[in-house]
Design a protein around this motif. Structure first.
Motif, PDB file in Angstrom:
ATOM      1  N   LEU A   1     -16.634  47.498  48.360  1.00 34.97           N
ATOM      2  CA  LEU A   1     -17.488  47.138  47.230  1.00 34.97           C
ATOM      3  C   LEU A   1     -18.129  48.374  46.597  1.00 34.97           C
ATOM      4  O   LEU A   1     -18.311  48.436  45.379  1.00 34.97           O
ATOM      5  N   VAL A   2     -18.447  49.357  47.427  1.00 37.94           N
ATOM      6  CA  VAL A   2     -18.975  50.610  46.894  1.00 37.94           C
ATOM      7  C   VAL A   2     -17.916  51.294  46.032  1.00 37.94           C
ATOM      8  O   VAL A   2     -18.214  51.823  44.952  1.00 37.94           O
ATOM      9  N   TRP A   3     -16.665  51.253  46.476  1.00 37.19           N
ATOM     10  CA  TRP A   3     -15.584  51.841  45.686  1.00 37.19           C
ATOM     11  C   TRP A   3     -15.455  51.152  44.333  1.00 37.19           C
ATOM     12  O   TRP A   3     -15.193  51.805  43.314  1.00 37.19           O
ATOM     13  N   VAL A   4     -15.600  49.832  44.296  1.00 42.44           N
ATOM     14  CA  VAL A   4     -15.516  49.110  43.022  1.00 42.44           C
ATOM     15  C   VAL A   4     -16.606  49.605  42.076  1.00 42.44           C
ATOM     16  O   VAL A   4     -16.360  49.813  40.875  1.00 42.44           O
ATOM     17  N   ALA A   5     -17.815  49.805  42.601  1.00 36.78           N
ATOM     18  CA  ALA A   5     -18.914  50.304  41.776  1.00 36.78           C
ATOM     19  C   ALA A   5     -18.646  51.722  41.287  1.00 36.78           C
ATOM     20  O   ALA A   5     -18.998  52.088  40.164  1.00 36.78           O
ATOM     21  N   VAL A   6     -18.009  52.541  42.119  1.00 36.14           N
ATOM     22  CA  VAL A   6     -17.639  53.904  41.714  1.00 36.14           C
ATOM     23  C   VAL A   6     -16.603  53.858  40.594  1.00 36.14           C
ATOM     24  O   VAL A   6     -16.708  54.574  39.588  1.00 36.14           O
ATOM     25  N   ASP A   7     -15.602  52.998  40.752  1.00 38.70           N
ATOM     26  CA  ASP A   7     -14.542  52.901  39.749  1.00 38.70           C
ATOM     27  C   ASP A   7     -15.085  52.412  38.407  1.00 38.70           C
ATOM     28  O   ASP A   7     -14.640  52.866  37.342  1.00 38.70           O
ATOM     29  N   ALA A   8     -16.038  51.488  38.448  1.00 36.56           N
ATOM     30  CA  ALA A   8     -16.600  50.941  37.209  1.00 36.56           C
ATOM     31  C   ALA A   8     -17.282  52.028  36.381  1.00 36.56           C
ATOM     32  O   ALA A   8     -17.283  51.982  35.144  1.00 36.56           O
ATOM     33  N   VAL A   9     -17.858  53.015  37.042  1.00 38.34           N
ATOM     34  CA  VAL A   9     -18.498  54.132  36.342  1.00 38.34           C
ATOM     35  C   VAL A   9     -17.477  55.216  36.011  1.00 38.34           C
ATOM     36  O   VAL A   9     -17.546  55.870  34.962  1.00 38.34           O
ATOM     37  N   GLY A  10     -16.516  55.395  36.900  1.00 34.45           N
ATOM     38  CA  GLY A  10     -15.561  56.483  36.755  1.00 34.45           C
ATOM     39  C   GLY A  10     -14.609  56.335  35.584  1.00 34.45           C
ATOM     40  O   GLY A  10     -14.265  57.328  34.927  1.00 34.45           O
TER      41      GLY A  10
ATOM     42  N   TYR B   1      -7.316  51.519  41.224  1.00 35.20           N
ATOM     43  CA  TYR B   1      -8.156  51.515  42.427  1.00 35.20           C
ATOM     44  C   TYR B   1      -9.111  50.319  42.436  1.00 35.20           C
ATOM     45  O   TYR B   1      -9.331  49.691  43.483  1.00 35.20           O
ATOM     46  N   GLY B   2      -9.714  50.026  41.287  1.00 37.56           N
ATOM     47  CA  GLY B   2     -10.662  48.920  41.227  1.00 37.56           C
ATOM     48  C   GLY B   2     -10.024  47.611  41.655  1.00 37.56           C
ATOM     49  O   GLY B   2     -10.581  46.869  42.471  1.00 37.56           O
ATOM     50  N   ALA B   3      -8.823  47.323  41.100  1.00 38.04           N
ATOM     51  CA  ALA B   3      -8.104  46.102  41.489  1.00 38.04           C
ATOM     52  C   ALA B   3      -7.681  46.170  42.940  1.00 38.04           C
ATOM     53  O   ALA B   3      -7.776  45.174  43.689  1.00 38.04           O
ATOM     54  N   PHE B   4      -7.236  47.351  43.369  1.00 36.67           N
ATOM     55  CA  PHE B   4      -6.795  47.522  44.752  1.00 36.67           C
ATOM     56  C   PHE B   4      -7.945  47.306  45.732  1.00 36.67           C
ATOM     57  O   PHE B   4      -7.766  46.724  46.806  1.00 36.67           O
ATOM     58  N   CYS B   5      -9.145  47.770  45.363  1.00 37.27           N
ATOM     59  CA  CYS B   5     -10.300  47.632  46.259  1.00 37.27           C
ATOM     60  C   CYS B   5     -10.699  46.175  46.425  1.00 37.27           C
ATOM     61  O   CYS B   5     -11.146  45.772  47.514  1.00 37.27           O
ATOM     62  N   VAL B   6     -10.574  45.387  45.368  1.00 36.06           N
ATOM     63  CA  VAL B   6     -10.839  43.947  45.497  1.00 36.06           C
ATOM     64  C   VAL B   6      -9.853  43.329  46.481  1.00 36.06           C
ATOM     65  O   VAL B   6     -10.221  42.527  47.349  1.00 36.06           O
ATOM     66  N   TRP B   7      -8.595  43.707  46.361  1.00 33.91           N
ATOM     67  CA  TRP B   7      -7.555  43.228  47.281  1.00 33.91           C
ATOM     68  C   TRP B   7      -7.839  43.712  48.702  1.00 33.91           C
ATOM     69  O   TRP B   7      -7.730  42.958  49.673  1.00 33.91           O
ATOM     70  N   GLY B   8      -8.205  45.000  48.831  1.00 29.18           N
ATOM     71  CA  GLY B   8      -8.509  45.550  50.150  1.00 29.18           C
ATOM     72  C   GLY B   8      -9.681  44.853  50.810  1.00 29.18           C
ATOM     73  O   GLY B   8      -9.656  44.584  52.014  1.00 29.18           O
ATOM     74  N   PHE B   9     -10.703  44.562  50.021  1.00 28.48           N
ATOM     75  CA  PHE B   9     -11.863  43.853  50.565  1.00 28.48           C
ATOM     76  C   PHE B   9     -11.461  42.476  51.091  1.00 28.48           C
ATOM     77  O   PHE B   9     -11.856  42.074  52.198  1.00 28.48           O
TER      78      PHE B   9
END
Length: 224
Positions: A165-174, A193-201
């Motif tokens: 979830l932290v990665w998703v927040a990073v991607d949203a800003v990045g 990465y954002g989509a992948f992190c949702v899948w990973g979570f």
């Protein structure tokens, strides 16, 4: 070594470094390995860190993208260090776990979450000030990407579910920051990465539920 630093491809009117494309592709491979809890995720990611460090210091290395993102470059250095820790930790877990996975996904405890929040707040303030003094492009956004990325990598090493979830927040800003700065392959990868992190979570959450069935005792639940 000049050809390695300067090699680029012309896409839609812009010169894009092969180092940026290859480094991001290796980074994505590391993320895939991490989702599968493969120890190889860490050394693979460290290779990407070295390549991307040179990419984000565009002005220093006189590359087509001449905007210096010191936070993006600096986080590659910390990624390398934290990845060494994660590599060691996952290898130790494998050795002591007698064939068990390198990490068992779990929720961070209340104390651990508080520690992460305090580290995020303090790190953001310090990084924002430092990056602003250095003249980094978009210092506040760059500071969050820097701090959030390090915390997410640490969380992955510890097996916290929250790290996705932290990665998703990073991607949203990045994504918007990198688009404005002209780092198009990295911006595109952040979307992936954002989509992948949702899948990973979701994947790690299923693993968590398969390892520890639901319990009604709050004392037992707090262990996870």
């Amino acid at each position: 070594m000049g050809w390695l630093l300067d090699a680029s491809v012309h896409v839609l009117g812009a010169d894009i470094l092969w180092r940026e494309i290859i480094g991001n592709a290796i980074g994505l491979a590391s993320a895939v390995l991490g989702m599968g809890r493969r120890t190889a995720a860490w050394p693979v990611g460290m290779v990407a860190n070295v390549l991307l460090f040179t990419v984000f210091l565009g002005g220093v290395f006189a590359t087509p993208q001449d905007t210096d993102l010191y936070g993006q470059a600096g986080r590659q250095v910390l990624f390398f260090a934290v990845s060494a820790y994660g590599w060691w930790r996952w290898q130790r877990n494998r050795r002591t776990g007698a064939g068990a996975p390198a990490v068992v996904p779990r929720w961070a405890t209340g104390r651990e979450r508080l520690g992460l929040l305090l580290a995020a707040a303090a790190g953001l303030l310090v990084a924002w000030w430092a990056l602003g003094r250095l003249g980094s492009y978009g210092p506040l956004a760059d500071a969050w990407i820097f701090v959030g990325s390090v915390l997410a990598t640490y969380g992955m090493a510890r097996g916290y579910l929250e790290f996705w979830l932290v990665w998703v927040a990073v991607d949203a800003v990045g994504v918007p920051l990198l688009l404005r700065a002209g780092y198009y392959p990295s911006a595109l990868l952040y979307v992936v990465y954002g989509a992948f992190c949702v899948w990973g979570f979701a994947t790690w959450l299923r693993l968590r539920r398969s390892v520890v069935p639901p319990v009604d005792d709050p004392a037992l639940e707090s262990i996870g």
